[in-house]
Motif scaffolding. Sequence first.
Motif, PDB file in Angstrom:
ATOM      1  N   LEU A 181      40.068  27.816  35.777  1.00 23.24           N
ATOM      2  CA  LEU A 181      40.229  28.991  36.627  1.00 23.24           C
ATOM      3  C   LEU A 181      38.928  29.761  36.763  1.00 23.24           C
ATOM      4  CD1 LEU A 181      43.674  30.249  35.274  1.00 23.24           C
ATOM      5  CD2 LEU A 181      43.202  28.534  37.043  1.00 23.24           C
ATOM      6  N   ASP A 182      38.584  30.124  37.999  1.00 19.80           N
ATOM      7  CA  ASP A 182      37.349  30.861  38.288  1.00 19.80           C
ATOM      8  C   ASP A 182      37.676  32.333  38.509  1.00 19.80           C
ATOM      9  OD1 ASP A 182      34.929  31.865  39.089  1.00 19.80           O
ATOM     10  OD2 ASP A 182      34.727  30.589  40.870  1.00 19.80           O
ATOM     11  N   PHE A 183      37.453  33.138  37.503  1.00 21.10           N
ATOM     12  CA  PHE A 183      37.795  34.557  37.581  1.00 21.10           C
ATOM     13  C   PHE A 183      36.844  35.354  38.471  1.00 21.10           C
ATOM     14  CE2 PHE A 183      40.695  33.365  34.422  1.00 21.10           C
ATOM     15  CZ  PHE A 183      41.610  34.393  34.231  1.00 21.10           C
ATOM     16  N   HIS A 184      35.777  34.737  38.922  1.00 17.17           N
ATOM     17  CA  HIS A 184      34.886  35.406  39.876  1.00 17.17           C
ATOM     18  C   HIS A 184      35.488  35.409  41.274  1.00 17.17           C
ATOM     19  CE1 HIS A 184      31.577  35.914  37.045  1.00 17.17           C
ATOM     20  NE2 HIS A 184      31.794  34.681  36.638  1.00 17.17           N
ATOM     21  N   ARG A 185      36.561  34.654  41.486  1.00 10.16           N
ATOM     22  CA  ARG A 185      37.203  34.582  42.798  1.00 10.16           C
ATOM     23  C   ARG A 185      38.218  35.704  43.027  1.00 10.16           C
ATOM     24  NH1 ARG A 185      37.326  30.532  46.045  1.00 10.16           N
ATOM     25  NH2 ARG A 185      39.576  30.639  46.417  1.00 10.16           N
ATOM     26  N   THR A 186      38.569  36.412  41.995  1.00  8.53           N
ATOM     27  CA  THR A 186      39.587  37.440  42.139  1.00  8.53           C
ATOM     28  C   THR A 186      38.994  38.757  42.634  1.00  8.53           C
ATOM     29  OG1 THR A 186      41.180  38.808  40.924  1.00  8.53           O
ATOM     30  CG2 THR A 186      39.292  37.986  39.688  1.00  8.53           C
ATOM     31  N   PRO A 187      39.730  39.508  43.471  1.00  6.37           N
ATOM     32  CA  PRO A 187      39.277  40.850  43.855  1.00  6.37           C
ATOM     33  C   PRO A 187      39.450  41.874  42.746  1.00  6.37           C
ATOM     34  CG  PRO A 187      41.391  40.378  44.863  1.00  6.37           C
ATOM     35  CD  PRO A 187      40.943  39.103  44.206  1.00  6.37           C
ATOM     36  N   ALA A 188      40.105  41.504  41.673  1.00  4.90           N
ATOM     37  CA  ALA A 188      40.278  42.416  40.545  1.00  4.90           C
ATOM     38  C   ALA A 188      38.928  42.724  39.904  1.00  4.90           C
ATOM     39  CB  ALA A 188      41.209  41.799  39.509  1.00  4.90           C
ATOM     40  N   THR A 189      38.791  43.953  39.451  1.00  6.81           N
ATOM     41  CA  THR A 189      37.561  44.379  38.788  1.00  6.81           C
ATOM     42  C   THR A 189      37.792  44.489  37.283  1.00  6.81           C
ATOM     43  OG1 THR A 189      36.884  45.650  40.740  1.00  6.81           O
ATOM     44  CG2 THR A 189      35.804  46.171  38.655  1.00  6.81           C
ATOM     45  N   PHE A 190      37.015  43.719  36.527  1.00  8.87           N
ATOM     46  CA  PHE A 190      37.084  43.774  35.065  1.00  8.87           C
ATOM     47  C   PHE A 190      35.816  44.439  34.526  1.00  8.87           C
ATOM     48  CE2 PHE A 190      39.831  40.059  35.935  1.00  8.87           C
ATOM     49  CZ  PHE A 190      40.959  40.427  35.227  1.00  8.87           C
ATOM     50  N   LYS A 191      35.993  45.494  33.743  1.00  2.00           N
ATOM     51  CA  LYS A 191      34.859  46.187  33.142  1.00  2.00           C
ATOM     52  C   LYS A 191      35.145  46.418  31.660  1.00  2.00           C
ATOM     53  CE  LYS A 191      33.474  48.626  37.368  1.00  2.00           C
ATOM     54  NZ  LYS A 191      33.247  49.952  37.996  1.00  2.00           N
TER      55      LYS A 191
ATOM     56  N   TYR B  94      49.097  46.129  41.643  1.00  2.00           N
ATOM     57  CA  TYR B  94      49.101  44.768  42.169  1.00  2.00           C
ATOM     58  C   TYR B  94      48.215  44.625  43.407  1.00  2.00           C
ATOM     59  CZ  TYR B  94      52.621  43.300  38.841  1.00  2.00           C
ATOM     60  OH  TYR B  94      53.276  42.975  37.678  1.00  2.00           O
ATOM     61  N   GLU B  95      48.116  45.686  44.189  1.00  4.49           N
ATOM     62  CA  GLU B  95      47.196  45.635  45.332  1.00  4.49           C
ATOM     63  C   GLU B  95      45.755  45.463  44.861  1.00  4.49           C
ATOM     64  OE1 GLU B  95      49.444  48.163  48.873  1.00  4.49           O
ATOM     65  OE2 GLU B  95      48.164  49.234  47.450  1.00  4.49           O
ATOM     66  N   SER B  96      45.419  46.067  43.729  1.00  5.10           N
ATOM     67  CA  SER B  96      44.051  45.948  43.215  1.00  5.10           C
ATOM     68  C   SER B  96      43.745  44.533  42.730  1.00  5.10           C
ATOM     69  CB  SER B  96      43.827  46.944  42.068  1.00  5.10           C
ATOM     70  OG  SER B  96      44.506  46.532  40.879  1.00  5.10           O
ATOM     71  N   LEU B  97      44.792  43.723  42.571  1.00  6.32           N
ATOM     72  CA  LEU B  97      44.623  42.352  42.095  1.00  6.32           C
ATOM     73  C   LEU B  97      44.728  41.335  43.224  1.00  6.32           C
ATOM     74  CD1 LEU B  97      46.732  42.498  38.805  1.00  6.32           C
ATOM     75  CD2 LEU B  97      44.358  43.171  39.192  1.00  6.32           C
ATOM     76  N   GLY B  98      44.907  41.824  44.454  1.00  2.00           N
ATOM     77  CA  GLY B  98      44.914  40.928  45.598  1.00  2.00           C
ATOM     78  C   GLY B  98      46.244  40.745  46.289  1.00  2.00           C
ATOM     79  N   TYR B  99      47.283  41.409  45.819  1.00  3.25           N
ATOM     80  CA  TYR B  99      48.584  41.304  46.468  1.00  3.25           C
ATOM     81  C   TYR B  99      48.693  42.345  47.577  1.00  3.25           C
ATOM     82  CZ  TYR B  99      50.126  38.218  42.721  1.00  3.25           C
ATOM     83  OH  TYR B  99      50.248  37.152  41.859  1.00  3.25           O
ATOM     84  N   VAL B 100      49.439  42.003  48.636  1.00  2.24           N
ATOM     85  CA  VAL B 100      49.595  42.929  49.757  1.00  2.24           C
ATOM     86  C   VAL B 100      51.057  43.026  50.163  1.00  2.24           C
ATOM     87  CG1 VAL B 100      47.263  42.550  50.658  1.00  2.24           C
ATOM     88  CG2 VAL B 100      49.132  41.075  51.432  1.00  2.24           C
ATOM     89  N   LEU B 101      51.432  44.204  50.652  1.00  2.00           N
ATOM     90  CA  LEU B 101      52.739  44.383  51.271  1.00  2.00           C
ATOM     91  C   LEU B 101      52.664  43.822  52.688  1.00  2.00           C
ATOM     92  CD1 LEU B 101      53.526  48.033  50.131  1.00  2.00           C
ATOM     93  CD2 LEU B 101      54.623  45.946  49.294  1.00  2.00           C
ATOM     94  N   ILE B 102      53.648  43.017  53.086  1.00  2.00           N
ATOM     95  CA  ILE B 102      53.663  42.417  54.407  1.00  2.00           C
ATOM     96  C   ILE B 102      54.428  43.332  55.359  1.00  2.00           C
ATOM     97  CG2 ILE B 102      54.270  40.393  55.766  1.00  2.00           C
ATOM     98  CD1 ILE B 102      52.147  39.940  53.601  1.00  2.00           C
ATOM     99  N   PRO B 103      53.769  43.900  56.394  1.00  2.00           N
ATOM    100  CA  PRO B 103      54.457  44.795  57.327  1.00  2.00           C
ATOM    101  C   PRO B 103      55.679  44.124  57.944  1.00  2.00           C
ATOM    102  CG  PRO B 103      52.076  44.856  57.674  1.00  2.00           C
ATOM    103  CD  PRO B 103      52.348  43.728  56.721  1.00  2.00           C
TER     104      PRO B 103
END
Length: 224
Positions: free
Chosen positions: A15-25, A164-173
Motif C-alpha cells: 500500500l502506497d500511503f502517499h496516494r491518500t489525500p489524508a494528512t498525517f503529521k 471521512y471527507e478528509s480521507l477522500g470520501y465524498v457525499l454523492i449529490p
Amino acid sequence: MQETYLYDPSLLLKLDFHRTPATFKPFISAANPGEPWMKVRPLKDTDYDRGFLQLLSQLTHVGNVNRTQFLTRFSQMKASGDYFVTVIEDTRKNEIIGAASLVIERKFIHNCSVRGRLEDVVVNDTYRGKQLGKLIVVTVSLLAEELGCYKMSLDCKDKLIKFYESLGYVLIPGNSNSMTIRYDEGTPLKRNATSASSSSSTGAGGDSCQTNSQFYNFFSPFCY
C-alpha cells in the motif's frame, strides 16, 4: 501455538500511503505506524485472547461470543476470501487497540468487478492523538484499491462526515441516503419499517439509518 491470518499480511506492504489525500503529521503508514510497539496486520484466529471482541463492544453490541463461535466465524470469513478485517495491535500489552473491516461484494456490473464496503471502524479511546483512526481507515481503503474495487463505500454518523471527507470520501449529490430494515429488534411490524435520512448519518458500522459516502476516484482506477 500456530496462528492463522485472515488474509495475506504481505498485501499491507504494497500500500502506497502517499496516494491518500489524508494528512498525517508526522507521516505514518501500515508498515510504519508511528510507534515501535504498534503493528498493523490482518486479524488472527488467536485475537479472541487479545481483546478484539471487547474492542468491538466500544462500537456496538457484540453479545456473548464464545471462542468456538469466534473461530467458526473466522474460518467462514477466511474461506470466503471476501473479508479483510484489519487490526492495530499494542504488542507491549498483546492487545488489539484498533480495527476496521473491508468487505468485498462481487458484482455482475462493471465487467463483473468488485465493490468494497468499510465496516466496524473502532479505535480504543485511550489511544487518541496517535492518528490511529486515520491510519486504520486509510489502510483498508488503500487495500480496497489494491484488490481492484471499483469503489469503496461506508455508512457513518453525521458528526464523522468531515473526518471521512478528509480521507477522500465524498457525499454523492442525490444519492446520499442509507435505508435499513432491522430484523434483530422490535415487533414483526416494527421490523418491517424502513428508516431513511435525507441528510447524513454516518459512523461506519453504525446501527441506524446512515449516509452513504463514496470513495474518491483518486483511490481506484475502476471508479467513474
